[in-house]
Design a protein around this motif. Structure first.
Motif, PDB file in Angstrom:
ATOM      1  N   PRO A   1     -11.161   9.889 -32.693  1.00  0.00           N
ATOM      2  CA  PRO A   1      -9.834  10.072 -33.287  1.00  0.00           C
ATOM      3  C   PRO A   1      -9.203   8.780 -33.775  1.00  0.00           C
ATOM      4  O   PRO A   1      -8.326   8.809 -34.648  1.00  0.00           O
ATOM      5  N   ASN A   2      -9.660   7.655 -33.233  1.00  0.00           N
ATOM      6  CA  ASN A   2      -9.097   6.378 -33.695  1.00  0.00           C
ATOM      7  C   ASN A   2      -9.565   6.009 -35.093  1.00  0.00           C
ATOM      8  O   ASN A   2      -9.021   5.097 -35.709  1.00  0.00           O
ATOM      9  N   ARG A   3     -10.614   6.712 -35.615  1.00  0.00           N
ATOM     10  CA  ARG A   3     -11.119   6.429 -36.953  1.00  0.00           C
ATOM     11  C   ARG A   3     -10.695   7.493 -37.962  1.00  0.00           C
ATOM     12  O   ARG A   3     -11.237   7.544 -39.070  1.00  0.00           O
TER      13      ARG A   3
ATOM     14  N   GLU B   1      -1.117   5.895 -28.119  1.00  0.00           N
ATOM     15  CA  GLU B   1      -1.334   7.224 -27.553  1.00  0.00           C
ATOM     16  C   GLU B   1      -0.775   8.303 -28.462  1.00  0.00           C
ATOM     17  O   GLU B   1       0.290   8.167 -29.053  1.00  0.00           O
ATOM     18  N   ARG B   2      -1.566   9.368 -28.539  1.00  0.00           N
ATOM     19  CA  ARG B   2      -1.174  10.495 -29.383  1.00  0.00           C
ATOM     20  C   ARG B   2      -0.234  11.407 -28.594  1.00  0.00           C
ATOM     21  O   ARG B   2      -0.589  11.917 -27.539  1.00  0.00           O
TER      22      ARG B   2
ATOM     23  N   VAL C   1      -2.223  13.078 -25.557  1.00  0.00           N
ATOM     24  CA  VAL C   1      -3.662  13.331 -25.658  1.00  0.00           C
ATOM     25  C   VAL C   1      -4.407  12.001 -25.652  1.00  0.00           C
ATOM     26  O   VAL C   1      -4.147  11.130 -26.481  1.00  0.00           O
ATOM     27  N   GLU C   2      -5.341  11.874 -24.723  1.00  0.00           N
ATOM     28  CA  GLU C   2      -6.152  10.652 -24.676  1.00  0.00           C
ATOM     29  C   GLU C   2      -7.280  10.752 -25.694  1.00  0.00           C
ATOM     30  O   GLU C   2      -7.516  11.803 -26.299  1.00  0.00           O
ATOM     31  N   SER C   3      -8.017   9.661 -25.850  1.00  0.00           N
ATOM     32  CA  SER C   3      -8.999   9.604 -26.936  1.00  0.00           C
ATOM     33  C   SER C   3     -10.107  10.635 -26.794  1.00  0.00           C
ATOM     34  O   SER C   3     -10.699  11.071 -27.774  1.00  0.00           O
ATOM     35  N   ASP C   4     -10.397  11.053 -25.548  1.00  0.00           N
ATOM     36  CA  ASP C   4     -11.452  12.042 -25.372  1.00  0.00           C
ATOM     37  C   ASP C   4     -10.914  13.475 -25.412  1.00  0.00           C
ATOM     38  O   ASP C   4     -11.671  14.425 -25.212  1.00  0.00           O
ATOM     39  N   GLY C   5      -9.627  13.624 -25.669  1.00  0.00           N
ATOM     40  CA  GLY C   5      -9.030  14.950 -25.778  1.00  0.00           C
ATOM     41  C   GLY C   5      -8.324  15.410 -24.513  1.00  0.00           C
ATOM     42  O   GLY C   5      -7.607  16.419 -24.540  1.00  0.00           O
ATOM     43  N   ASP C   6      -8.526  14.705 -23.396  1.00  0.00           N
ATOM     44  CA  ASP C   6      -7.809  15.090 -22.173  1.00  0.00           C
ATOM     45  C   ASP C   6      -6.311  15.065 -22.458  1.00  0.00           C
ATOM     46  O   ASP C   6      -5.795  14.134 -23.086  1.00  0.00           O
ATOM     47  N   THR C   7      -5.622  16.079 -21.975  1.00  0.00           N
ATOM     48  CA  THR C   7      -4.227  16.292 -22.357  1.00  0.00           C
ATOM     49  C   THR C   7      -3.345  16.265 -21.117  1.00  0.00           C
ATOM     50  O   THR C   7      -3.689  16.865 -20.092  1.00  0.00           O
TER      51      THR C   7
END
Lengths: 494, 310
Positions: free
Chosen positions: A61-63, B206-207, B224-230
């Motif tokens: 998602p960072n890209r 952070e999203r 939401v973290e980078s691996d999708g964990d919410t």
């Protein structure tokens, strides 16, 4: 690194014909000494013989707003050239992660959809084409809605059908649409109502109808069915269910192929999983029948999902990649397998060196070898090593095509010059693969019947049915009486 | 006809309008009997093809693969579909004079104001089609009122909306496609101008998406973290940094796909709309504020949800 086949595996094979064919030689996997610059989630063999890889933002998602370059691999030179991501009308890069693709009649790769957003995923309506000659991206008219995890299928006219995928708001896109350069806006949509799964594994049938095999990505099982396009875009696509599929709930990341030759209209689905475990199930349906029904076939020797299935020019089906359970690489080091439709049997062949799961690919090269790449067990782990499988026929004496037409038309009778003409069993056209997520709507092997021969040439006739061989570029192979294929020459059918 | 929807009014509206076949769901009776859950969903309506001339397929080869106009200009306006969670009834809303939404726009936010007016945020998708219309908020009132959102910087987009208990409209603004940094903004209900709220600051990388306010005035969002964990997060103006309450889970499985929407009911129950990665359709969940555990309620195939007042 090269790993030779353990010949004791061959002794498991009970089919005498296969045993004889493979007994004199060995197959092998070879990891290349260099790696890909990007994760090869999407792979296509272009009509130049180069292999095209792209991954958009690459499951990162960072890209999202800075997607990775695409990469063109010159197989013979072992070099890569890179292309920056295509730009939209506002000069923002288009993220092609998890798009769908198929070839147009002039050999361009049409790429539909992609990623607008991660977690939850929203689909892009963008459409771009990759030109194999200029080696550049070309923007085309956008679809009417977004698609993430869609399927693109080239029709008998060369028009392209796009189905499913998540739309620009993250909902399942239930309006299939068709692209034609003759349409005022490029794309026309059908009414709502067709709930096809993401990366639905579709096949164009000789009737012009479309078969959904039951293989897909994620989501819930959808019963296999035959789709009939209506006469107008104001009408809905009609559906006829095809019963009999075993382990229907295991369609997630299964693989499906139109068994060779395409004229037989038999589709095979194999493997797949249900989020906890994989199946070895193999079912085949004969779509030439009035009321086709899936029937059980010999199972894979190894249950697997995330698998890749590749048609070989000796008219067998090669299976590699995948795991016994989801994205678990510790359960993915499985021997490859080859299915022989003539004998309805599987043979375990050499074991690949690199575990490959989700986001892995494999495709046939014009010389008859198979390239395997990718693997993305988590967002942080990217498998960049490339590995080539050389079937046993690669080490045998092979027939040679001296001359063949560079263009073909439907129903054409033509001549192939070969010094082995007296020993040729098959002439085949193989459409190059354009694959992702175990889904490939492109590959098919079309039989080109031999009418007559002399010592140095074959006279053959091409099908007059454009739905059996959709227009586009094909690899022309000849195979001898042992099934040993030539290296392919390229020809355009239109 | 008013679009300020109470549960009763929505029923009348739906009955008076066109029911969209195929979009209705079987109502979960136990769920429907819960009076505090007056949830309305919104989505884009289907694209209606009126083309009677083009055939889907022809018996010739089309060699030219690039459309004559590689930037198509004729974008068909689509309507909005409102749907009641309780009754399952749906209605298409269109506005003949001004398209409510076009096929190259997303519904990035949806909420109800304290007076019951429903508000939707519409954000352009950057594509090869014609230059998109600007980001705007549309009040589904009589008449429908639309405000162009001003104050967004280049490559910024307006995401989630929330009508607060004290009558304001706030929202989340991020970079393209919901990427961070995310900022909390006030949106002027008269002009559409945004102003940044500095009392709460989200981590730069952070999203963050979705906004909900419970009757006790506590604000919630999802991270939401980078691996999708919410994660469920509480916003407290007394503490500049958001407070992580818990990782979202369903049946013991980590939730891996962010959320489409988050609302808080009149009784303080947090409700989420979303789907696990690769799954469809979206589903309603109740969310335990302390643990992050989510309990499945029922499927609801819409894009965003809001709570109907009244």
């Amino acid at each position: 690194m090269t790993q030779l086949n353990n010949k004791t595996n061959l002794l498991e094979e009970t089919d005498l014909g296969t045993l004889i064919a493979q007994g004199a030689t060995t197959d092998k996997w070879e990891v290349l000494p260099y790696s890909l610059p990007i994760l090869p989630m999407h792979a296509a063999l272009l009509r130049t013989g180069k292999v095209f890889f792209f991954c958009g933002s690459g499951n990162d998602p960072n890209r999202l707003n800075t997607p990775y370059d695409s990469v063109l691999w010159d197989v013979n030179k072992g070099t890569f050239s890179r292309q920056a991501a295509p730009l939209d009308s506002n000069n923002q890069p288009i993220d092609l992660f998890c798009a769908g693709h198929s070839f147009t009649p002039n050999g361009m790769l049409m790429v539909v959809g992609g990623t607008l957003r991660y977690d939850p995923f929203y689909g892009s309506p963008s459409v771009v084409m990759f030109d194999p000659i200029t080696e550049k991206w070309v923007r085309n008219a956008s679809m009417n809605n977004g698609r993430w995890y869609p399927t693109a299928l080239t029709l008998g006219s060369g028009r392209i059908l796009a189905v499913s995928g998540l739309d620009k708001d993250g909902n399942l896109n239930i309006q299939p649409e068709i692209y034609s350069s003759t349409f005022a806006n490029g794309w026309n949509a059908f009414p709502t109502g067709n709930l096809y799964p993401q990366y639905a594994q579709l096949f164009l049938l000789s009737s012009g109808n479309i078969f959904y095999s039951g293989g897909h990505m994620g989501g819930s099982a959808v019963t296999p069915m035959i789709l009939t396009l209506p006469g107008k875009f104001t009408q809905s696509i009609t559906e006829k269910l095809v019963p009999g599929l075993q382990d229907q709930d295991f369609g997630n990341q299964a693989a499906s192929v139109l068994l060779p030759p395409a004229q037989d209209q038999r589709v095979m689905i194999m493997g797949g999983g249900n989020y906890t475990t994989a199946t070895a199930r193999v079912n085949i349906v004969n779509l030439n029948r009035t009321n086709p029904t899936y029937v059980g076939s010999r199972f894979l020797k190894y249950a697997r999902m995330h698998l890749s299935a590749v048609l070989l020019p000796d008219r067998t089906v090669f299976v590699c990649n995948g795991s016994k359970m989801n994205e678990n690489t510790t359960k993915s080091m499985l021997p490859a397998e080859i299915y022989n439709p003539a004998t309805n049997s599987w043979t375990a062949v050499a074991k690949q060196n690199v575990p490959r799961v989700y986001h892995s690919v494999a495709l046939l090269l014009p010389d008859g070898r198979v390239i395997a790449g990718g693997g993305n067990p988590s967002r942080r782990v990217k498998e960049l090593r490339l590995e080539i499988y050389s079937p046993a026929y690669m080490s045998r004496s092979r027939p040679i095509i001296q001359t063949a037409p560079q263009t073909l038309s439907y129903g054409l009778q033509f001549t192939i010059q070969t010094p082995q003409a007296g020993n040729i069993r098959w002439v085949s056209l193989i459409r190059p693969m354009a694959t992702t997520h175990s889904c490939d709507t492109e590959q098919r092997l079309v039989d080109v019947p031999i009418n007559s021969r002399n010592a140095t040439s074959l006279n053959v006739t091409l099908t007059d049915n454009r739905n059996i061989a959709p227009p586009g570029w094909y690899m022309l192979f000849i195979s001898d009486n042992n099934g040993t294929p030539s290296v392919a020459t390229w020809t355009q059918l239109f | 006809m008013s679009y300020k929807l109470s549960r009763r009014k929505f029923g009348q509206l739906a009955l008076a309008g066109t029911l969209v076949s195929g979009l209705s769901y079987q109502t979960n009776k136990a769920f429907a009997q819960t009076p505090s859950l007056k949830i309305i969903g919104i989505g884009s309506s289907p694209i209606i093809s009126t083309d009677q001339t083009d055939s889907p397929e022809v018996n010739t080869t089309e060699l030219n693969s690039i459309t004559r106009k590689n930037v198509a200009t004729d974008i068909k306006p689509v309507g909005l579909v409102l749907q009641s969670l309780i009754t399952g009834k749906a209605q298409i809303l269109t506005n003949k004079s001004t398209p409510l939404v076009e096929s190259n726009e997303t519904l990035s936010g949806f909420t109800s104001l304290s007076d019951g007016t429903l508000v939707v945020a519409i954000t352009p998708v950057s594509t090869s089609r014609k230059q998109a219309t600007p980001t705007r908020i549309t009040f589904l009132s009589t008449p429908v009122k639309t405000l162009i959102v001003s104050g967004l910087e280049e490559n910024q987009q307006l995401g989630s909306l929330l009508g607060t208990n004290d009558g304001r409209l706030i929202g989340l603004v991020g970079k393209n496609n919901g990427t961070p940094p995310i900022r909390l903004v006030d949106i002027n209900l008269q002009t559409g101008e945004i102003s940044f709220i500095n009392k709460v600051k989200f981590p730069e990388n952070e999203r963050v998406s979705n906004l909900a306010e419970c009757p006790d005035g506590k604000l919630y969002t999802s991270l939401v973290e980078s691996d999708g964990d919410t994660f469920l997060v509480q916003l407290d103006s007394n503490q500049k940094k958001p407070i992580r309450l818990g990782q979202l889970q369903v049946n013991g499985q980590a939730w891996n796909n962010g959320l489409q929407s988050l609302v808080c009911s009149g009784t303080g129950q947090l409700l989420a709309l979303g789907a696990l990665r690769y799954q469809t359709p979206n589903t309603m969940y109740s969310v335990d504020k302390n643990s992050g555990n989510m309990t499945r309620l029922q499927d609801f195939d819409v894009t965003q949800i809001a709570l109907a007042h009244g």
